[in-house]
Design a protein around this motif. Sequence first.
Motif, PDB file in Angstrom:
ATOM      1  N   THR A  94       0.834  -1.205   0.000  1.00 10.30           N
ATOM      2  CA  THR A  94       0.000   0.000   0.000  1.00 10.30           C
ATOM      3  C   THR A  94       0.865   1.250   0.000  1.00 10.30           C
ATOM      4  O   THR A  94       0.577   2.227  -0.711  1.00 10.30           O
ATOM      5  CB  THR A  94      -0.925  -0.005   1.230  1.00 10.30           C
ATOM      6  OG1 THR A  94      -1.729  -1.183   1.223  1.00 10.30           O
ATOM      7  CG2 THR A  94      -1.821   1.221   1.237  1.00 10.30           C
ATOM      8  N   VAL A  95       1.934   1.222   0.807  1.00 13.62           N
ATOM      9  CA  VAL A  95       2.858   2.364   0.851  1.00 13.62           C
ATOM     10  C   VAL A  95       3.447   2.614  -0.536  1.00 13.62           C
ATOM     11  O   VAL A  95       3.528   3.765  -0.998  1.00 13.62           O
ATOM     12  CB  VAL A  95       3.966   2.118   1.890  1.00 13.62           C
ATOM     13  CG1 VAL A  95       5.029   3.222   1.816  1.00 13.62           C
ATOM     14  CG2 VAL A  95       3.384   2.035   3.289  1.00 13.62           C
ATOM     15  N   MET A  96       3.859   1.548  -1.217  1.00 14.11           N
ATOM     16  CA  MET A  96       4.468   1.719  -2.541  1.00 14.11           C
ATOM     17  C   MET A  96       3.448   2.174  -3.575  1.00 14.11           C
ATOM     18  O   MET A  96       3.789   2.904  -4.518  1.00 14.11           O
ATOM     19  CB  MET A  96       5.155   0.420  -2.962  1.00 14.11           C
ATOM     20  CG  MET A  96       6.414   0.152  -2.144  1.00 14.11           C
ATOM     21  SD  MET A  96       7.446  -1.223  -2.741  1.00 14.11           S
ATOM     22  CE  MET A  96       6.449  -2.641  -2.253  1.00 14.11           C
ATOM     23  N   ALA A  97       2.186   1.768  -3.400  1.00 14.56           N
ATOM     24  CA  ALA A  97       1.143   2.283  -4.302  1.00 14.56           C
ATOM     25  C   ALA A  97       0.972   3.784  -4.107  1.00 14.56           C
ATOM     26  O   ALA A  97       0.765   4.540  -5.078  1.00 14.56           O
ATOM     27  CB  ALA A  97      -0.176   1.557  -4.036  1.00 14.56           C
ATOM     28  N   LEU A  98       1.084   4.260  -2.861  1.00 17.26           N
ATOM     29  CA  LEU A  98       1.015   5.692  -2.587  1.00 17.26           C
ATOM     30  C   LEU A  98       2.211   6.430  -3.202  1.00 17.26           C
ATOM     31  O   LEU A  98       2.064   7.522  -3.760  1.00 17.26           O
ATOM     32  CB  LEU A  98       0.963   5.930  -1.082  1.00 17.26           C
ATOM     33  CG  LEU A  98      -0.323   5.482  -0.361  1.00 17.26           C
ATOM     34  CD1 LEU A  98      -0.130   5.542   1.157  1.00 17.26           C
ATOM     35  CD2 LEU A  98      -1.514   6.337  -0.781  1.00 17.26           C
ATOM     36  N   ILE A  99       3.404   5.825  -3.080  1.00 13.75           N
ATOM     37  CA  ILE A  99       4.595   6.429  -3.693  1.00 13.75           C
ATOM     38  C   ILE A  99       4.411   6.531  -5.207  1.00 13.75           C
ATOM     39  O   ILE A  99       4.738   7.552  -5.833  1.00 13.75           O
ATOM     40  CB  ILE A  99       5.851   5.615  -3.334  1.00 13.75           C
ATOM     41  CG1 ILE A  99       6.138   5.712  -1.837  1.00 13.75           C
ATOM     42  CG2 ILE A  99       7.053   6.097  -4.139  1.00 13.75           C
ATOM     43  CD1 ILE A  99       7.289   4.817  -1.373  1.00 13.75           C
ATOM     44  N   THR A 155      -1.389   8.296   8.429  1.00 13.24           N
ATOM     45  CA  THR A 155      -1.816   6.902   8.529  1.00 13.24           C
ATOM     46  C   THR A 155      -0.614   6.046   8.914  1.00 13.24           C
ATOM     47  O   THR A 155       0.471   6.204   8.335  1.00 13.24           O
ATOM     48  CB  THR A 155      -2.381   6.385   7.191  1.00 13.24           C
ATOM     49  OG1 THR A 155      -3.371   7.300   6.727  1.00 13.24           O
ATOM     50  CG2 THR A 155      -2.986   4.999   7.363  1.00 13.24           C
ATOM     51  N   PRO A 156      -0.764   5.125   9.889  1.00 12.61           N
ATOM     52  CA  PRO A 156       0.349   4.227  10.239  1.00 12.61           C
ATOM     53  C   PRO A 156       0.371   2.975   9.349  1.00 12.61           C
ATOM     54  O   PRO A 156      -0.681   2.475   8.938  1.00 12.61           O
ATOM     55  CB  PRO A 156       0.020   3.848  11.694  1.00 12.61           C
ATOM     56  CG  PRO A 156      -1.471   3.902  11.768  1.00 12.61           C
ATOM     57  CD  PRO A 156      -1.908   4.985  10.809  1.00 12.61           C
ATOM     58  N   TYR A 157       1.584   2.505   9.052  1.00 14.09           N
ATOM     59  CA  TYR A 157       1.772   1.256   8.306  1.00 14.09           C
ATOM     60  C   TYR A 157       2.972   0.523   8.900  1.00 14.09           C
ATOM     61  O   TYR A 157       3.939   1.149   9.346  1.00 14.09           O
ATOM     62  CB  TYR A 157       2.055   1.526   6.826  1.00 14.09           C
ATOM     63  CG  TYR A 157       0.919   2.148   6.058  1.00 14.09           C
ATOM     64  CD1 TYR A 157      -0.088   1.362   5.516  1.00 14.09           C
ATOM     65  CD2 TYR A 157       0.857   3.534   5.877  1.00 14.09           C
ATOM     66  CE1 TYR A 157      -1.133   1.942   4.788  1.00 14.09           C
ATOM     67  CE2 TYR A 157      -0.172   4.118   5.167  1.00 14.09           C
ATOM     68  CZ  TYR A 157      -1.172   3.321   4.632  1.00 14.09           C
ATOM     69  OH  TYR A 157      -2.201   3.893   3.936  1.00 14.09           O
ATOM     70  N   LYS A 158       2.911  -0.795   8.866  1.00 12.78           N
ATOM     71  CA  LYS A 158       4.070  -1.591   9.295  1.00 12.78           C
ATOM     72  C   LYS A 158       5.151  -1.565   8.217  1.00 12.78           C
ATOM     73  O   LYS A 158       4.848  -1.693   7.028  1.00 12.78           O
ATOM     74  CB  LYS A 158       3.676  -3.050   9.559  1.00 12.78           C
ATOM     75  CG  LYS A 158       3.068  -3.295  10.934  1.00 12.78           C
ATOM     76  CD  LYS A 158       2.949  -4.781  11.238  1.00 12.78           C
ATOM     77  CE  LYS A 158       1.928  -5.453  10.353  1.00 12.78           C
ATOM     78  NZ  LYS A 158       1.706  -6.867  10.745  1.00 12.78           N
ATOM     79  N   ILE A 159       6.409  -1.398   8.657  1.00  9.93           N
ATOM     80  CA  ILE A 159       7.539  -1.561   7.742  1.00  9.93           C
ATOM     81  C   ILE A 159       7.887  -3.052   7.646  1.00  9.93           C
ATOM     82  O   ILE A 159       7.954  -3.634   6.574  1.00  9.93           O
ATOM     83  CB  ILE A 159       8.788  -0.800   8.230  1.00  9.93           C
ATOM     84  CG1 ILE A 159       8.474   0.652   8.532  1.00  9.93           C
ATOM     85  CG2 ILE A 159       9.914  -0.921   7.199  1.00  9.93           C
ATOM     86  CD1 ILE A 159       9.622   1.405   9.202  1.00  9.93           C
ATOM     87  N   ASN A 160       8.138  -3.638   8.796  1.00  3.69           N
ATOM     88  CA  ASN A 160       8.483  -5.058   8.867  1.00  3.69           C
ATOM     89  C   ASN A 160       8.004  -5.612  10.198  1.00  3.69           C
ATOM     90  O   ASN A 160       7.480  -4.866  11.047  1.00  3.69           O
ATOM     91  CB  ASN A 160       9.986  -5.271   8.682  1.00  3.69           C
ATOM     92  CG  ASN A 160      10.813  -4.358   9.571  1.00  3.69           C
ATOM     93  OD1 ASN A 160      10.518  -4.174  10.744  1.00  3.69           O
ATOM     94  ND2 ASN A 160      11.863  -3.758   9.016  1.00  3.69           N
TER      95      ASN A 160
END
Length: 534
Positions: free
Chosen positions: A417-422, A487-492
């Motif tokens: 999801t993070v990469m889709a935002l990028i 918005t929070p997201y897990k890295i790993n």
Amino acid sequence: MTAAGFYDRIRGQLSYERLFFLIFLVALFLRFYQLDLKLFHHDEAIHAWFSYRLLTEGVYTYDPMYHGPLLYYTTAGMFSFLGDADLVGRIIPSLLGLLLIPLLYPIYRLGYLDTKQTLIAALFIAVSPDMVYFSRFLRNDIFIVFFTMVLLVALLYYFERRETKYALIAGAAVGLGMSSKENMPIVVVIFGSYLLYLIATRRLELPGKWKTDLLLGGLVTVGIMAALYSSFGAHPDVLADGWLRAIEHWTAMHQQERLGGPPFMYIILFLLYEVPIFILAVFGTVQFLGGDGRAARLVQSLRRRLGRPERPELQSLDAVAGTRIIDRQDEFMRFSVYWLVLSLAAYAYIGEKVPWLILHQLLPLIFVAVYRMTTRKAIVAVALSVFLITMTWHVAFTPADINEPIVQVQNSEDLRTVMALIDASDRVAIASENYWPLPWYYRGNASQKLQYYGGKIDEGSIYSQNFDMVITYDQDTYPALTGYEKTPYKINYWFSYYDNQDRLAEYYVTRTGKLGSMNFEIFTKPGLAENAAG
């Protein structure tokens, strides 16, 4: 057709060769099916990034923190042929994990394993959760396991056939293994010390030209290591101090116990993922120590000596053992137990407990587990393999974050999801000291939209540069940014033994519990999430 006739027909169809090939196909499927299903692990992304830089910039120097050079040169080679992608980066590890199975065949041909032992060992290697998971994983350990098997086969053939070419193959296996990771010396010490035992007890007679062959094999080892560690002559200084830096680094890691655990950590992992193999290995060890069947097997050896053996290549037994009758399978079991015990002890002692190190203990465990493989025992082994297959499917083919110690700092599926935002942004600020695996996934021209700051920056800089998206680490972030949504997201994420040690029995059944993680806090302009989703 009678029942007996039907049974005979089935037996005729399921020949040893066909079963062995069928197991090979199962292993092929498990190692290559959806090979890029999971995002690169933290370490995989770093290894792939270094390989990409080696390919595109010609930049590489040995650093013991990131292990030996062989992985980087082979991965860069794959990228040059097939393109730089997650799937391509995992092809060689998968291939090496697959080739462990054909390497069982020459051990069988020499008589150190019988047909049932070979088939069950092949089955265990094919469907073992750890073998499959770390064959689909861009790290150095599957390289070490592969070269360990090559070394084992080469040594067996050298002492049976006494031909120099096998000494050269053994030397190449050691050189390539030593160029893969710094734990290859453990294998060399274990193999070498057992060889000294065989010589001291006169269970093995060295060929007359052994000194010449040892020298030639050693030259192959040194030549391979010198070429790879010096980057083919670009960094000759590494040959002078690289070994010392490796010792200093890994001594520090052992003392630091950065990723620590109890000495019995790998026993826990065996019971989590490899319990059928572990149980059969314990049973096989008890059988061996009790001398079960040894007398009968010595009689068989005597019969081979007096008559023609089942396979012509077994005729060299007495040439190796002199006048003594040595049962190959018992001797191989003795070696496997020795190999297993020393491996367990070494990795119990080493302070850093990471899941991929289990491979170096699992390989001898499999050989111990197949000792005295009767038909009844083989049926039990096949039945118990259902557990292995179930666990393999769970850990390797679940397209979600899983609460398993096998993953050890696996990059989270949230990153998709993070990469889709990028991808939907024009300019992105990375205001965090934790940002892997983004440099791998945004390399080359794709990196131009990312600005790395290595930590939190002044809010005024963010507003003045009008970033579409700001990525921060949740331990060093902003309460809010005007004009941005947070918005929070897990890295790993990872499973911690110490966070779950009081509920191990419950965890074993439910696979739930505390899951550690590092987290991003992402600030995005209004509407960016909708654009990314669309």
